[in-house]
Design an enzyme around this catalytic site. Structure first.
Site, PDB file in Angstrom:
ATOM      1  N   THR A 125      10.527  -9.393  14.272  1.00  0.00           N
ATOM      2  CA  THR A 125       9.576  -8.282  14.261  1.00  0.00           C
ATOM      3  C   THR A 125       8.367  -8.556  15.149  1.00  0.00           C
ATOM      4  O   THR A 125       7.822  -9.660  15.164  1.00  0.00           O
ATOM      5  CB  THR A 125       9.104  -8.010  12.826  1.00  0.00           C
ATOM      6  OG1 THR A 125      10.239  -7.763  12.001  1.00  0.00           O
ATOM      7  CG2 THR A 125       8.179  -6.796  12.775  1.00  0.00           C
ATOM      8  N   GLU A 126       7.949  -7.526  15.884  1.00  0.00           N
ATOM      9  CA  GLU A 126       6.792  -7.619  16.771  1.00  0.00           C
ATOM     10  C   GLU A 126       5.730  -6.602  16.377  1.00  0.00           C
ATOM     11  O   GLU A 126       6.027  -5.629  15.666  1.00  0.00           O
ATOM     12  CB  GLU A 126       7.232  -7.402  18.226  1.00  0.00           C
ATOM     13  CG  GLU A 126       8.216  -8.459  18.689  1.00  0.00           C
ATOM     14  CD  GLU A 126       8.595  -8.344  20.157  1.00  0.00           C
ATOM     15  OE1 GLU A 126       9.217  -9.280  20.673  1.00  0.00           O
ATOM     16  OE2 GLU A 126       8.257  -7.310  20.781  1.00  0.00           O
ATOM     17  N   PRO A 127       4.499  -6.804  16.823  1.00  0.00           N
ATOM     18  CA  PRO A 127       3.413  -5.904  16.435  1.00  0.00           C
ATOM     19  C   PRO A 127       3.673  -4.431  16.756  1.00  0.00           C
ATOM     20  O   PRO A 127       3.240  -3.547  16.024  1.00  0.00           O
ATOM     21  CB  PRO A 127       2.211  -6.437  17.234  1.00  0.00           C
ATOM     22  CG  PRO A 127       2.508  -7.883  17.430  1.00  0.00           C
ATOM     23  CD  PRO A 127       3.996  -7.960  17.612  1.00  0.00           C
ATOM     24  N   ILE A 156       6.136 -12.860   9.857  1.00  0.00           N
ATOM     25  CA  ILE A 156       7.199 -13.859   9.856  1.00  0.00           C
ATOM     26  C   ILE A 156       7.137 -14.713   8.592  1.00  0.00           C
ATOM     27  O   ILE A 156       6.178 -15.459   8.373  1.00  0.00           O
ATOM     28  CB  ILE A 156       7.129 -14.749  11.115  1.00  0.00           C
ATOM     29  CG1 ILE A 156       7.118 -13.873  12.370  1.00  0.00           C
ATOM     30  CG2 ILE A 156       8.287 -15.733  11.118  1.00  0.00           C
ATOM     31  CD1 ILE A 156       8.269 -12.893  12.480  1.00  0.00           C
ATOM     32  N   THR A 157       8.170 -14.591   7.761  1.00  0.00           N
ATOM     33  CA  THR A 157       8.281 -15.398   6.551  1.00  0.00           C
ATOM     34  C   THR A 157       8.445 -16.867   6.917  1.00  0.00           C
ATOM     35  O   THR A 157       9.219 -17.204   7.817  1.00  0.00           O
ATOM     36  CB  THR A 157       9.478 -14.925   5.712  1.00  0.00           C
ATOM     37  OG1 THR A 157       9.293 -13.551   5.363  1.00  0.00           O
ATOM     38  CG2 THR A 157       9.622 -15.743   4.443  1.00  0.00           C
ATOM     39  N   GLU A 241      22.316 -11.329   5.478  1.00  0.00           N
ATOM     40  CA  GLU A 241      20.896 -11.190   5.149  1.00  0.00           C
ATOM     41  C   GLU A 241      20.678 -10.056   4.160  1.00  0.00           C
ATOM     42  O   GLU A 241      19.924 -10.195   3.188  1.00  0.00           O
ATOM     43  CB  GLU A 241      20.094 -10.939   6.431  1.00  0.00           C
ATOM     44  CG  GLU A 241      18.604 -10.770   6.165  1.00  0.00           C
ATOM     45  CD  GLU A 241      17.794 -10.553   7.433  1.00  0.00           C
ATOM     46  OE1 GLU A 241      16.575 -10.298   7.310  1.00  0.00           O
ATOM     47  OE2 GLU A 241      18.366 -10.651   8.538  1.00  0.00           O
ATOM     48  N   GLN A 278      11.820   8.239 -28.677  1.00  0.00           N
ATOM     49  CA  GLN A 278      13.023   8.744 -28.018  1.00  0.00           C
ATOM     50  C   GLN A 278      12.915   8.714 -26.493  1.00  0.00           C
ATOM     51  O   GLN A 278      13.850   8.291 -25.805  1.00  0.00           O
ATOM     52  CB  GLN A 278      13.335  10.167 -28.472  1.00  0.00           C
ATOM     53  CG  GLN A 278      14.666  10.675 -27.908  1.00  0.00           C
ATOM     54  CD  GLN A 278      14.921  12.130 -28.251  1.00  0.00           C
ATOM     55  OE1 GLN A 278      14.152  13.012 -27.860  1.00  0.00           O
ATOM     56  NE2 GLN A 278      15.991  12.374 -29.006  1.00  0.00           N
ATOM     57  N   HIS A 337       4.878  -1.190 -20.072  1.00  0.00           N
ATOM     58  CA  HIS A 337       3.965  -2.268 -20.452  1.00  0.00           C
ATOM     59  C   HIS A 337       2.530  -1.784 -20.618  1.00  0.00           C
ATOM     60  O   HIS A 337       1.662  -2.534 -21.099  1.00  0.00           O
ATOM     61  CB  HIS A 337       3.999  -3.398 -19.406  1.00  0.00           C
ATOM     62  CG  HIS A 337       5.122  -4.362 -19.599  1.00  0.00           C
ATOM     63  ND1 HIS A 337       6.413  -4.106 -19.195  1.00  0.00           N
ATOM     64  CD2 HIS A 337       5.156  -5.603 -20.161  1.00  0.00           C
ATOM     65  CE1 HIS A 337       7.184  -5.136 -19.488  1.00  0.00           C
ATOM     66  NE2 HIS A 337       6.456  -6.061 -20.062  1.00  0.00           N
ATOM     67  N   GLY A 362      14.326  -6.652   6.400  1.00  0.00           N
ATOM     68  CA  GLY A 362      15.780  -6.642   6.486  1.00  0.00           C
ATOM     69  C   GLY A 362      16.353  -5.280   6.819  1.00  0.00           C
ATOM     70  O   GLY A 362      17.557  -5.059   6.672  1.00  0.00           O
TER      71      GLY A 362
END
Length: 378
Positions: A125-127, A156-157, A241, A278, A337, A362
């Protein structure tokens, strides 16, 4: 996934025991720091949780059945661990090198990736562009026995932790999607730098960064596969992936639904458990049904993948369905919750925040629907 064989059950047990011992005590600190400590990666490697499908000669386990990867992901989710970094290292980058690298490259990189001495990332990925690899602007110019790389990548992970990054670059002008190559760029190479860690709204323990290349000199021996075939490689690797992301989605949906069931049975309102109303019962009945359908779908997809029959369109369909369902389940469960669910450190709150990225990385849901619709002749 119901797996009865001793091998699978023993592997699940070893994953669970390792995570309880090594992750649970330090994970909160990692989330606060936005970074998993480096020593943990080596612990992962020593426990056999990295390079699952890589052949033993290169330091891996040699477990080609994808169900081993499914088990690891399920146990990571149950332990409340930040998953993307491990998935990016194991199921994406390491598998690219194992599938496409030559023997010398495998010997150079895979043992350290499998042992956790090095951390891997993939940079597409790029900007100015997202899912469309045809729009790449990072350029690699061949000059004798090296490439000069100029450009940048973002979101970037493992961007901060990574020692080895498989970078998509443009090596030749051509028709849409052509002229793309994969270069392995290593920590310390001149002209390679990183930005500050990016602050995300979820998956806080997973480091994410921008990468910059200014006349970065990369040896030609770091070319992975053949020049200008990068887009073909992406398409070949994308099913795995997307199956990985779908596995995260189903495991996460199951996990938060189970936690919510336990909560609504104990939480009282108007002198009765909130799960006994219910409307709430019906919401949970619908979610339970859809999550169980997703599990059957994932098991089927895993079987197809193991047989080599899992297509790019199959991957688009299951990622679209399971990640959208994960968001739905996370949202409904947070509502059940109440105020507690809106707390950042609550199980429901974390799951809700983490689920949002699943329909983006992805391949976005919109891109996936383009792929699916085209397969229908539309």
């Amino acid at each position: 996934m119901r797996i009865e064989t001793d091998n699978f059950e023993n592997y699940r047990k070893s994953c669970r025991e390792f995570l309880e011992r090594e992750i649970v005590p330090g994970h909160q600190v990692w989330e606060e720091n936005g970074l998993v400590e480096r020593s943990f990666w080596e612990k992962l490697g020593r426990s056999g949780l990295l390079g699952i499908s890589v052949s033993p000669e290169f330091g891996g386990l040699g477990k080609h059945d994808y169900r081993f990867a499914v088990i690891l992901t399920e146990e990571l989710i149950k332990a409340g661990v930040t998953v993307p970094g491990i998935v990016a290292h194991n199921d994406v980058t390491t598998s690219y090198i194992f599938a496409l690298g030559n023997t010398d490259q495998k010997k150079r990189w895979l043992p350290d990736l499998c042992s956790g001495k090095q951390v891997a990332a993939i940079a597409m990925t790029e900007p100015n562009g997202g899912s469309n690899t045809a729009d790449l602007q990072t350029v690699a110019t061949r000059q004798g026995d090296y490439y000069l790389v100029n450009g940048s990548k973002t979101y970037i992970t493992n961007g901060i932790n990574a020692d080895l990054i498989v970078v998509a670059v443009k090596t030749e002008e051509g028709q849409q999607g052509q002229g793309i190559s994969l270069l392995a760029i290593e920590r310390g190479m001149p002209g390679f730098s990183r930005g500050e860690p990016l602050k995300k709204i979820g998956w806080n323990g997973s480091d994410t960064a921008e990468l910059f290349f200014h006349d970065c000199k990369v040896p030609a021996t770091n070319l992975i596969g053949r020049e200008n075939l990068g887009n073909y490689y992406f398409m070949s690797a994308m099913p795995r992936e997307r199956l990985s992301i779908s596995t995260v989605a189903v495991a996460s949906a199951e996990n938060i639904l189970q936690a919510t069931l336990e909560y609504v049975k104990e939480r009282k309102a108007f002198n009765q458990s909130i799960g006994s109303f219910q409307y709430n019962r019906f919401v949970l009945a619908q979610l339970d049904t859809e999550v169980k359908i997703a599990r059957v779908y994932l098991d089927h997809a895993t079987d197809l993948f193991n047989q080599g029959l899992f297509s790019l369109v199959d991957a688009a369909r299951i990622k679209l369905w399971t990640t959208e369902l994960q968001m739905k389940v996370a949202d409904r469960c947070l509502q059940l919750h109440g105020g507690m669910g809106y707390m950042r450190d609550s199980v429901a709150g974390k799951n809700w925040l983490n689920s949002r990225a699943q329909t983006i990385y992805g391949g976005t849901s919109e891109v996936l629907q383009e792929i699916i619709s085209k397969s229908m002749g539309l």
